[in-house]
Motif scaffolding. Sequence first.
Motif, PDB file in Angstrom:
ATOM      1  N   ASP A   1      -0.383  20.147 -47.915  1.00 51.55           N
ATOM      2  CA  ASP A   1      -1.680  20.679 -47.498  1.00 51.55           C
ATOM      3  C   ASP A   1      -2.796  19.689 -47.803  1.00 51.55           C
ATOM      4  N   LEU A   2      -2.777  19.121 -49.001  1.00 51.55           N
ATOM      5  CA  LEU A   2      -3.813  18.164 -49.381  1.00 51.55           C
ATOM      6  C   LEU A   2      -3.752  16.923 -48.502  1.00 51.55           C
ATOM      7  N   SER A   3      -2.565  16.410 -48.260  1.00 53.00           N
ATOM      8  CA  SER A   3      -2.448  15.203 -47.443  1.00 53.00           C
ATOM      9  C   SER A   3      -2.971  15.444 -46.028  1.00 53.00           C
ATOM     10  N   ARG A   4      -2.654  16.584 -45.459  1.00 51.91           N
ATOM     11  CA  ARG A   4      -3.158  16.910 -44.112  1.00 51.91           C
ATOM     12  C   ARG A   4      -4.677  16.997 -44.094  1.00 51.91           C
ATOM     13  N   SER A   5      -5.247  17.611 -45.115  1.00 52.57           N
ATOM     14  CA  SER A   5      -6.687  17.839 -45.114  1.00 52.57           C
ATOM     15  C   SER A   5      -7.497  16.560 -45.328  1.00 52.57           C
ATOM     16  N   ILE A   6      -6.878  15.525 -45.909  1.00 51.46           N
ATOM     17  CA  ILE A   6      -7.616  14.263 -46.068  1.00 51.46           C
ATOM     18  C   ILE A   6      -7.159  13.200 -45.074  1.00 51.46           C
ATOM     19  N   GLY A   7      -6.211  13.563 -44.212  1.00 55.87           N
ATOM     20  CA  GLY A   7      -5.807  12.681 -43.130  1.00 55.87           C
ATOM     21  C   GLY A   7      -4.873  11.544 -43.516  1.00 55.87           C
ATOM     22  N   VAL A   8      -3.977  11.822 -44.456  1.00 55.61           N
ATOM     23  CA  VAL A   8      -2.982  10.810 -44.817  1.00 55.61           C
ATOM     24  C   VAL A   8      -1.588  11.358 -44.545  1.00 55.61           C
ATOM     25  N   ASP A   9      -0.617  10.468 -44.523  1.00 57.79           N
ATOM     26  CA  ASP A   9       0.768  10.858 -44.307  1.00 57.79           C
ATOM     27  C   ASP A   9       1.212  11.857 -45.377  1.00 57.79           C
TER      28      ASP A   9
ATOM     29  N   SER B   1       3.751  12.066 -47.169  1.00 58.98           N
ATOM     30  CA  SER B   1       4.357  11.505 -48.377  1.00 58.98           C
ATOM     31  C   SER B   1       3.349  10.769 -49.266  1.00 58.98           C
ATOM     32  N   TYR B   2       2.141  10.570 -48.774  1.00 58.57           N
ATOM     33  CA  TYR B   2       1.149   9.785 -49.514  1.00 58.57           C
ATOM     34  C   TYR B   2       0.817  10.400 -50.870  1.00 58.57           C
ATOM     35  N   ILE B   3       0.533  11.687 -50.893  1.00 59.15           N
ATOM     36  CA  ILE B   3       0.177  12.356 -52.153  1.00 59.15           C
ATOM     37  C   ILE B   3       1.367  12.331 -53.104  1.00 59.15           C
ATOM     38  N   ASN B   4       2.557  12.533 -52.574  1.00 61.53           N
ATOM     39  CA  ASN B   4       3.744  12.468 -53.422  1.00 61.53           C
ATOM     40  C   ASN B   4       3.875  11.100 -54.073  1.00 61.53           C
ATOM     41  N   ARG B   5       3.688  10.048 -53.297  1.00 62.47           N
ATOM     42  CA  ARG B   5       3.781   8.692 -53.849  1.00 62.47           C
ATOM     43  C   ARG B   5       2.662   8.429 -54.852  1.00 62.47           C
ATOM     44  N   ALA B   6       1.474   8.933 -54.576  1.00 61.48           N
ATOM     45  CA  ALA B   6       0.353   8.745 -55.506  1.00 61.48           C
ATOM     46  C   ALA B   6       0.606   9.477 -56.821  1.00 61.48           C
ATOM     47  N   GLU B   7       1.180  10.663 -56.747  1.00 59.44           N
ATOM     48  CA  GLU B   7       1.442  11.444 -57.959  1.00 59.44           C
ATOM     49  C   GLU B   7       2.663  10.937 -58.730  1.00 59.44           C
ATOM     50  N   SER B   8       3.505  10.162 -58.091  1.00 66.21           N
ATOM     51  CA  SER B   8       4.679   9.632 -58.786  1.00 66.21           C
ATOM     52  C   SER B   8       4.484   8.172 -59.185  1.00 66.21           C
ATOM     53  N   GLU B   9       3.270   7.686 -59.061  1.00 67.20           N
ATOM     54  CA  GLU B   9       2.895   6.322 -59.423  1.00 67.20           C
ATOM     55  C   GLU B   9       3.544   5.258 -58.548  1.00 67.20           C
ATOM     56  N   ALA B  10       4.104   5.643 -57.411  1.00 70.24           N
ATOM     57  CA  ALA B  10       4.676   4.667 -56.489  1.00 70.24           C
ATOM     58  C   ALA B  10       3.577   3.979 -55.685  1.00 70.24           C
ATOM     59  N   HIS B  11       2.403   4.571 -55.667  1.00 66.95           N
ATOM     60  CA  HIS B  11       1.270   4.038 -54.915  1.00 66.95           C
ATOM     61  C   HIS B  11      -0.007   4.416 -55.646  1.00 66.95           C
ATOM     62  N   LYS B  12      -0.920   3.467 -55.812  1.00 68.68           N
ATOM     63  CA  LYS B  12      -2.227   3.773 -56.389  1.00 68.68           C
ATOM     64  C   LYS B  12      -3.233   3.872 -55.253  1.00 68.68           C
ATOM     65  N   PRO B  13      -3.840   5.023 -55.071  1.00 68.68           N
ATOM     66  CA  PRO B  13      -4.782   5.184 -53.970  1.00 68.68           C
ATOM     67  C   PRO B  13      -6.034   4.347 -54.186  1.00 68.68           C
ATOM     68  N   SER B  14      -6.656   3.968 -53.077  1.00 68.57           N
ATOM     69  CA  SER B  14      -7.929   3.258 -53.159  1.00 68.57           C
ATOM     70  C   SER B  14      -8.992   4.222 -53.695  1.00 68.57           C
ATOM     71  N   LEU B  15     -10.125   3.669 -54.080  1.00 71.95           N
ATOM     72  CA  LEU B  15     -11.221   4.527 -54.544  1.00 71.95           C
ATOM     73  C   LEU B  15     -11.718   5.437 -53.430  1.00 71.95           C
ATOM     74  N   ASP B  16     -11.675   4.943 -52.184  1.00 67.59           N
ATOM     75  CA  ASP B  16     -12.088   5.777 -51.057  1.00 67.59           C
ATOM     76  C   ASP B  16     -11.191   7.007 -50.919  1.00 67.59           C
TER      77      ASP B  16
END
Length: 82
Positions: free
Chosen positions: A20-28, A30-45
Motif C-alpha cells: 500500500d505504501l509503495s503504491r501511494s508514493i509511486g514506487v515498485d 518491492s521498493y519498501i521491502n528492500r528499504a526496510e531490509s537494508e538492501a536499498h537506502k532510499p534517497s532523501l526525496d
Amino acid sequence: MNIAVGIRRARKFRSRSQRDLSRSIGVDASYINRAESEAHKPSLDVLAKIARELDVPVIQIVEWSSDAGELRAYVRLQEGGA
C-alpha cells in the motif's frame, strides 16, 4: 544509520502494508521491502515522500533510526559529499 528501522516503525505506526505504501508514493512494490531490509537506502526525496504519506515528520523516522551524527553523514552521502 539504520534508516530501515525508522521506515518500518513509521509504516507500522500508521498500520500500512508495504504494498500500500509503495503504491501511494509511486514506487515498485518491492521498493519498501528492500528499504526496510537494508538492501536499498532510499534517497532523501523518497524518504520525504514516505514521511508525507505516513503523516510522520522525517525527523521522527530518523530518530527511530539513529543518532544525529549518523544523520549528518547520511545527508552528506545523499547529497554527493564525502
